[in-house]
Design a protein around this motif. Structure first.
Motif, PDB file in Angstrom:
ATOM      1  N   ALA A 103       0.838  -1.204   0.000  1.00  8.71           N
ATOM      2  CA  ALA A 103       0.000   0.000   0.000  1.00  8.71           C
ATOM      3  C   ALA A 103       0.872   1.254   0.000  1.00  8.71           C
ATOM      4  N   PRO A 104       0.283   2.419  -0.294  1.00 10.31           N
ATOM      5  CA  PRO A 104       1.046   3.667  -0.176  1.00 10.31           C
ATOM      6  C   PRO A 104       1.701   3.786   1.199  1.00 10.31           C
ATOM      7  N   PHE A 105       3.017   4.005   1.213  1.00  4.22           N
ATOM      8  CA  PHE A 105       3.816   4.107   2.437  1.00  4.22           C
ATOM      9  C   PHE A 105       3.791   2.819   3.272  1.00  4.22           C
ATOM     10  N   GLY A 106       3.453   1.719   2.619  1.00  3.18           N
ATOM     11  CA  GLY A 106       3.439   0.418   3.292  1.00  3.18           C
ATOM     12  C   GLY A 106       4.803  -0.254   3.245  1.00  3.18           C
ATOM     13  N   LEU A 107       4.953  -1.276   4.064  1.00  2.00           N
ATOM     14  CA  LEU A 107       6.236  -1.964   4.207  1.00  2.00           C
ATOM     15  C   LEU A 107       6.050  -3.472   4.175  1.00  2.00           C
ATOM     16  N   ASN A 108       6.886  -4.149   3.393  1.00  5.91           N
ATOM     17  CA  ASN A 108       7.045  -5.591   3.544  1.00  5.91           C
ATOM     18  C   ASN A 108       8.183  -5.750   4.550  1.00  5.91           C
ATOM     19  N   PRO A 109       7.861  -6.073   5.809  1.00  2.00           N
ATOM     20  CA  PRO A 109       8.832  -5.940   6.901  1.00  2.00           C
ATOM     21  C   PRO A 109      10.073  -6.826   6.734  1.00  2.00           C
ATOM     22  N   PRO A 110      11.164  -6.470   7.411  1.00  2.00           N
ATOM     23  CA  PRO A 110      12.379  -7.281   7.353  1.00  2.00           C
ATOM     24  C   PRO A 110      12.103  -8.746   7.675  1.00  2.00           C
ATOM     25  N   HIS A 111      12.587  -9.624   6.801  1.00  2.00           N
ATOM     26  CA  HIS A 111      12.349 -11.055   6.949  1.00  2.00           C
ATOM     27  C   HIS A 111      13.419 -11.822   6.190  1.00  2.00           C
ATOM     28  N   THR A 112      13.411 -13.132   6.323  1.00  2.00           N
ATOM     29  CA  THR A 112      14.334 -13.984   5.575  1.00  2.00           C
ATOM     30  C   THR A 112      13.584 -15.178   5.008  1.00  2.00           C
ATOM     31  N   HIS A 113      14.165 -15.770   3.959  1.00  2.00           N
ATOM     32  CA  HIS A 113      13.709 -17.044   3.421  1.00  2.00           C
ATOM     33  C   HIS A 113      14.881 -18.016   3.571  1.00  2.00           C
ATOM     34  N   PRO A 114      14.848 -18.894   4.555  1.00  2.00           N
ATOM     35  CA  PRO A 114      16.010 -19.745   4.834  1.00  2.00           C
ATOM     36  C   PRO A 114      16.356 -20.730   3.735  1.00  2.00           C
ATOM     37  N   ARG A 115      15.391 -21.019   2.828  1.00  5.12           N
ATOM     38  CA  ARG A 115      15.662 -22.029   1.809  1.00  5.12           C
ATOM     39  C   ARG A 115      15.624 -21.510   0.377  1.00  5.12           C
ATOM     40  N   GLY A 116      15.612 -20.188   0.183  1.00  4.99           N
ATOM     41  CA  GLY A 116      15.511 -19.726  -1.195  1.00  4.99           C
ATOM     42  C   GLY A 116      16.041 -18.325  -1.442  1.00  4.99           C
ATOM     43  N   THR A 117      16.729 -18.154  -2.581  1.00  8.36           N
ATOM     44  CA  THR A 117      17.063 -16.830  -3.097  1.00  8.36           C
ATOM     45  C   THR A 117      15.810 -16.243  -3.732  1.00  8.36           C
ATOM     46  N   GLU A 118      15.663 -14.921  -3.643  1.00 12.35           N
ATOM     47  CA  GLU A 118      14.455 -14.254  -4.148  1.00 12.35           C
ATOM     48  C   GLU A 118      14.807 -13.205  -5.191  1.00 12.35           C
ATOM     49  N   MET A 119      13.975 -13.097  -6.224  1.00  8.99           N
ATOM     50  CA  MET A 119      14.100 -11.990  -7.172  1.00  8.99           C
ATOM     51  C   MET A 119      12.750 -11.312  -7.310  1.00  8.99           C
ATOM     52  N   LEU A 120      12.723 -10.025  -6.986  1.00 11.23           N
ATOM     53  CA  LEU A 120      11.500  -9.219  -7.051  1.00 11.23           C
ATOM     54  C   LEU A 120      11.511  -8.362  -8.305  1.00 11.23           C
ATOM     55  N   THR A 121      10.427  -8.452  -9.084  1.00 11.40           N
ATOM     56  CA  THR A 121      10.254  -7.602 -10.261  1.00 11.40           C
ATOM     57  C   THR A 121       9.054  -6.690 -10.026  1.00 11.40           C
ATOM     58  N   VAL A 122       9.248  -5.390 -10.126  1.00 14.33           N
ATOM     59  CA  VAL A 122       8.156  -4.439  -9.916  1.00 14.33           C
ATOM     60  C   VAL A 122       7.283  -4.387 -11.169  1.00 14.33           C
ATOM     61  N   VAL A 123       5.974  -4.572 -10.987  1.00 16.71           N
ATOM     62  CA  VAL A 123       5.022  -4.503 -12.098  1.00 16.71           C
ATOM     63  C   VAL A 123       4.393  -3.117 -12.165  1.00 16.71           C
ATOM     64  N   GLU A 124       4.046  -2.569 -11.025  1.00 22.64           N
ATOM     65  CA  GLU A 124       3.491  -1.215 -10.950  1.00 22.64           C
ATOM     66  C   GLU A 124       4.035  -0.516  -9.714  1.00 22.64           C
ATOM     67  N   GLY A 146       9.256  -2.522 -14.017  1.00 17.73           N
ATOM     68  CA  GLY A 146      10.145  -3.202 -14.949  1.00 17.73           C
ATOM     69  C   GLY A 146      11.509  -3.529 -14.384  1.00 17.73           C
ATOM     70  N   ASP A 147      11.840  -2.987 -13.214  1.00 21.22           N
ATOM     71  CA  ASP A 147      13.133  -3.270 -12.580  1.00 21.22           C
ATOM     72  C   ASP A 147      13.036  -4.541 -11.733  1.00 21.22           C
ATOM     73  N   ALA A 148      14.175  -5.210 -11.556  1.00 23.21           N
ATOM     74  CA  ALA A 148      14.245  -6.402 -10.715  1.00 23.21           C
ATOM     75  C   ALA A 148      15.375  -6.247  -9.708  1.00 23.21           C
ATOM     76  N   PHE A 149      15.220  -6.907  -8.559  1.00 19.22           N
ATOM     77  CA  PHE A 149      16.228  -6.852  -7.495  1.00 19.22           C
ATOM     78  C   PHE A 149      16.329  -8.235  -6.869  1.00 19.22           C
ATOM     79  N   VAL A 150      17.568  -8.677  -6.592  1.00 23.96           N
ATOM     80  CA  VAL A 150      17.806 -10.007  -6.028  1.00 23.96           C
ATOM     81  C   VAL A 150      18.124  -9.901  -4.543  1.00 23.96           C
ATOM     82  N   TYR A 151      17.432 -10.734  -3.752  1.00 21.78           N
ATOM     83  CA  TYR A 151      17.732 -10.886  -2.336  1.00 21.78           C
ATOM     84  C   TYR A 151      18.424 -12.241  -2.150  1.00 21.78           C
ATOM     85  N   PRO A 152      19.699 -12.271  -1.777  1.00 24.69           N
ATOM     86  CA  PRO A 152      20.384 -13.554  -1.600  1.00 24.69           C
ATOM     87  C   PRO A 152      19.737 -14.424  -0.509  1.00 24.69           C
TER      88      PRO A 152
END
Length: 219
Positions: A103-124, A146-152
């Motif tokens: 949401a506007p000014f919303g946050l996906n809070p700090p977290h981890t994925h212990p079993r997977g690398t993540e790649m986020l692609t912004v759609v809007e 259109g940008d992507a970012f990798v979280y190890p």
């Protein structure tokens, strides 16, 4: 000339010291797929395979990414997850997908994925994204449509919407079951609760502040 027994011993020692190249990767799949059998009582690392004769196209299909998730919560974000628990065709596929809504000014809070690398692609929209290394260094930047970012894999990371407009993106994860550990939730909302003394010393705050924070996470 070396005696046969000595030659054999020498060959064994050379083989033992050689790099174990054949063991350096996971074995290749021996079948087309291993659709998860949710009714099986067999406990394996993953899920047991469904009888191939009973597999249908529905086992490989997920619907739900076309709808935004409800972000009217305390942090202003939510996810629609397609992992092994909802998409049986992902079993042994080492991949899952997520629709992330912020949401506007919303946050996906700090977290981890212990079993997977993540790649986020912004759609809007636009998101401020970043992760923290084991050395305590922050790698962060603003990414747009259109940008992507990798979280190890395994590193603490976040996504923050700095704008007054909603943002959403598609996330790929390198595991059928990447796991999710939200930092604040797991520390202050653990059950049984982590003691006030431990948290007060770790965060350099007093016990009263610890109890106030715990109350926000149901403890």
């Amino acid at each position: 000339m070396a005696r046969p027994s000595s030659l054999f011993l020498a060959l064994v020692l050379v083989a033992a010291m050689a790099p174990p190249m054949a063991l350096a990767f996971d074995p290749s799949s021996l079948q087309d797929f291993c659709v998860a059998d949710y009714t099986s009582n067999v406990f394996v690392n993953g899920m047991a395979c469904k009888d191939p004769s009973k597999v249908t196209a529905d086992d490989f299909t997920f619907s739900g990414f076309h709808r935004p998730s409800d972000t009217s919560n305390a942090v202003g974000s939510n996810s629609t997850l397609a992992d092994i628990h909802v998409l049986p065709g992902l079993n042994t596929a080492a991949i899952s997908l997520v629709r992330l809504d912020v949401a506007p000014f919303g946050l996906n809070p700090p977290h981890t994925h212990p079993r997977g690398t993540e790649m986020l692609t912004v759609v809007e929209g636009q998101l401020y994204v970043g992760f923290v290394t084991t050395a305590g260094k922050l790698h962060a930047k603003v990414i747009s449509r259109g940008d992507a970012f990798v979280y190890p894999k395994g590193l603490v990371h976040f996504a923050f919407n700095l704008t007054p407009r909603p943002a959403w993106g598609i996330v790929g994860l390198s595991s059928q079951n990447p796991g999710l550990i939200r930092v604040a939730d797991s520390i202050f909302g653990a059950s049984p609760a982590v003691t006030d003394e431990v948290l007060a010393k770790a965060f350099r705050i007093d016990a009263a502040t610890v109890q106030m924070i715990k109350a926000k996470f149901g403890n």
